[in-house]
Design a protein around this motif. Sequence first.
Motif, PDB file in Angstrom:
ATOM      1  N   ASN A 166       1.235   0.793  -2.499  1.00 33.48           N
ATOM      2  CA  ASN A 166       2.031   0.800  -1.234  1.00 33.48           C
ATOM      3  C   ASN A 166       1.592  -0.258  -0.475  1.00 33.48           C
ATOM      4  O   ASN A 166       2.612  -0.716   0.211  1.00 33.48           O
ATOM      5  CB  ASN A 166       1.955   2.383  -0.590  1.00 33.48           C
ATOM      6  N   GLU A 167       0.211  -0.381  -0.248  1.00 34.35           N
ATOM      7  CA  GLU A 167      -0.200  -1.303   0.970  1.00 34.35           C
ATOM      8  C   GLU A 167      -0.033  -2.916   0.435  1.00 34.35           C
ATOM      9  O   GLU A 167       0.550  -3.572   1.349  1.00 34.35           O
ATOM     10  CB  GLU A 167      -1.620  -1.152   0.991  1.00 34.35           C
TER      11      GLU A 167
ATOM     12  N   LYS B 261       3.296   1.086  -8.428  1.00 30.81           N
ATOM     13  CA  LYS B 261       3.421  -0.080  -7.245  1.00 30.81           C
ATOM     14  C   LYS B 261       2.492   0.495  -6.260  1.00 30.81           C
ATOM     15  O   LYS B 261       2.702   1.686  -5.631  1.00 30.81           O
ATOM     16  CB  LYS B 261       4.496  -0.119  -6.830  1.00 30.81           C
TER      17      LYS B 261
ATOM     18  N   ASN C  88       6.382   8.952  -4.965  1.00 28.11           N
ATOM     19  CA  ASN C  88       4.924   8.659  -4.504  1.00 28.11           C
ATOM     20  C   ASN C  88       3.895   9.673  -5.155  1.00 28.11           C
ATOM     21  O   ASN C  88       3.887  10.711  -4.759  1.00 28.11           O
ATOM     22  CB  ASN C  88       5.227   9.167  -3.002  1.00 28.11           C
TER      23      ASN C  88
ATOM     24  N   TRP D 238      -1.635   6.112  -2.254  1.00 28.28           N
ATOM     25  CA  TRP D 238      -1.876   4.811  -2.058  1.00 28.28           C
ATOM     26  C   TRP D 238      -0.750   4.024  -3.329  1.00 28.28           C
ATOM     27  O   TRP D 238      -0.741   3.001  -3.082  1.00 28.28           O
ATOM     28  CB  TRP D 238      -3.100   4.329  -2.429  1.00 28.28           C
TER      29      TRP D 238
ATOM     30  N   SER E 112       3.029   4.310  -5.789  1.00 31.11           N
ATOM     31  CA  SER E 112       4.208   5.059  -6.097  1.00 31.11           C
ATOM     32  C   SER E 112       4.645   4.715  -7.650  1.00 31.11           C
ATOM     33  O   SER E 112       4.207   3.470  -8.003  1.00 31.11           O
ATOM     34  CB  SER E 112       5.574   4.534  -5.198  1.00 31.11           C
TER      35      SER E 112
END
Length: 138
Positions: free
Chosen positions: A83-84, A81, A61, A65, A67
């Motif tokens: 997260n949301e 990537k 992470n 927002w 990772s």
Amino acid sequence: MLSSNASCLCGAVTMLARSINPKFTVCHCESCRGWGGAPFFAVQCGTNIEIEGASKIKMYNSSSWASRGFCTECGTHLFFKFNESGDYNMPIGIFKNIEGLEMDMQYFSDQRPDYYCFSNQTKEMTKAEIMAHFAAAI
């Protein structure tokens, strides 16, 4: 949109990206430069990704927002990537046979060091513009 296969150096992780945007981005932020020792040249791949060898992926992470994923065997950087949304940005270099790409955007342009520059004419976003863009996800 383009489609292409990608893999890490050792082959433990292979991926098929079915929705590659041919207009790629370059990120100059300190995290990206620290992660790979250079700016991050990335293609936006959306969420339509098939991954084999997912057990060999370590996630980190790197912000509130997003990772970053890398191969636990050889250390290859596999993706950034969100997260949301679950959208993947993947390094251009892990794709073996991808053509027709065009540099379109440079992120964190105000953090680009003086020791390199690109002659490509692109759009640019500063750190403040990036932070405002992702403010809802932070």
